[in-house]
Design a protein around this motif. Structure first.
Motif, PDB file in Angstrom:
ATOM      1  N   SER A   1       1.793  -3.741  -1.270  1.00 46.55           N
ATOM      2  CA  SER A   1       0.401  -3.291  -1.128  1.00 46.55           C
ATOM      3  C   SER A   1       0.319  -1.779  -0.984  1.00 46.55           C
ATOM      4  O   SER A   1      -0.512  -1.127  -1.621  1.00 46.55           O
ATOM      5  CB  SER A   1      -0.253  -3.957   0.081  1.00 46.55           C
ATOM      6  N   THR A   2       1.189  -1.199  -0.167  1.00 48.67           N
ATOM      7  CA  THR A   2       1.210   0.249   0.016  1.00 48.67           C
ATOM      8  C   THR A   2       1.533   0.956  -1.290  1.00 48.67           C
ATOM      9  O   THR A   2       0.949   1.993  -1.612  1.00 48.67           O
ATOM     10  CB  THR A   2       2.233   0.637   1.104  1.00 48.67           C
TER      11      THR A   2
ATOM     12  N   GLU B   1       5.589  -7.738   1.580  1.00 47.71           N
ATOM     13  CA  GLU B   1       4.204  -7.733   1.112  1.00 47.71           C
ATOM     14  C   GLU B   1       3.506  -6.414   1.435  1.00 47.71           C
ATOM     15  O   GLU B   1       2.772  -5.875   0.608  1.00 47.71           O
ATOM     16  CB  GLU B   1       3.459  -8.903   1.749  1.00 47.71           C
ATOM     17  N   SER B   2       3.758  -5.867   2.611  1.00 48.07           N
ATOM     18  CA  SER B   2       3.122  -4.594   2.985  1.00 48.07           C
ATOM     19  C   SER B   2       3.628  -3.446   2.114  1.00 48.07           C
ATOM     20  O   SER B   2       2.857  -2.543   1.768  1.00 48.07           O
ATOM     21  CB  SER B   2       3.341  -4.286   4.466  1.00 48.07           C
ATOM     22  N   GLU B   3       4.914  -3.471   1.741  1.00 46.77           N
ATOM     23  CA  GLU B   3       5.447  -2.431   0.857  1.00 46.77           C
ATOM     24  C   GLU B   3       4.803  -2.491  -0.520  1.00 46.77           C
ATOM     25  O   GLU B   3       4.476  -1.453  -1.103  1.00 46.77           O
ATOM     26  CB  GLU B   3       6.964  -2.568   0.714  1.00 46.77           C
TER      27      GLU B   3
ATOM     28  N   THR C   1      -8.703  -4.699  -3.054  1.00 46.83           N
ATOM     29  CA  THR C   1      -7.744  -5.660  -2.528  1.00 46.83           C
ATOM     30  C   THR C   1      -6.562  -5.784  -3.482  1.00 46.83           C
ATOM     31  O   THR C   1      -6.733  -5.723  -4.692  1.00 46.83           O
ATOM     32  CB  THR C   1      -8.411  -7.040  -2.377  1.00 46.83           C
TER      33      THR C   1
END
Length: 83
Positions: free
Chosen positions: A24-25, A20-22, A2
């Motif tokens: 995490s990626t 946020e997705s960038e 995570t």
């Protein structure tokens, strides 16, 4: 695994144009480098076009500085470069 975001990171994301997705990626699939103070730097480029502060850019590089936290990553800050 995570990816968690420190409050400092969340503030910097909004200031610097990262989602946020960038972030995490970037941590999960980006290149990994050693950073200062025992931290890990993850970098990933995202193709555009992107508009940032009224200018158009073809690429965005997201750099996430993180520390391991058990089996997770805690992202301390994020740096965004446009080019």
């Amino acid at each position: 695994m995570t990816v968690r975001l420190h409050p400092h990171c969340m503030e910097r994301m909004s200031e610097r144009g990262a989602g946020e997705s960038e972030v995490s990626t970037t941590v999960l699939t980006g290149s990994r480098l050693q950073a200062r103070f025992g931290r890990i730097s993850f970098r990933k480029e995202f193709p555009g076009p992107w508009t940032w502060q009224g200018k158009r850019y073809e690429q965005k590089e997201v750099e996430a500085i993180a520390v391991p936290d058990g089996s997770d990553w805690l992202v301390i800050t994020v740096i965004v470069r446009y080019f």
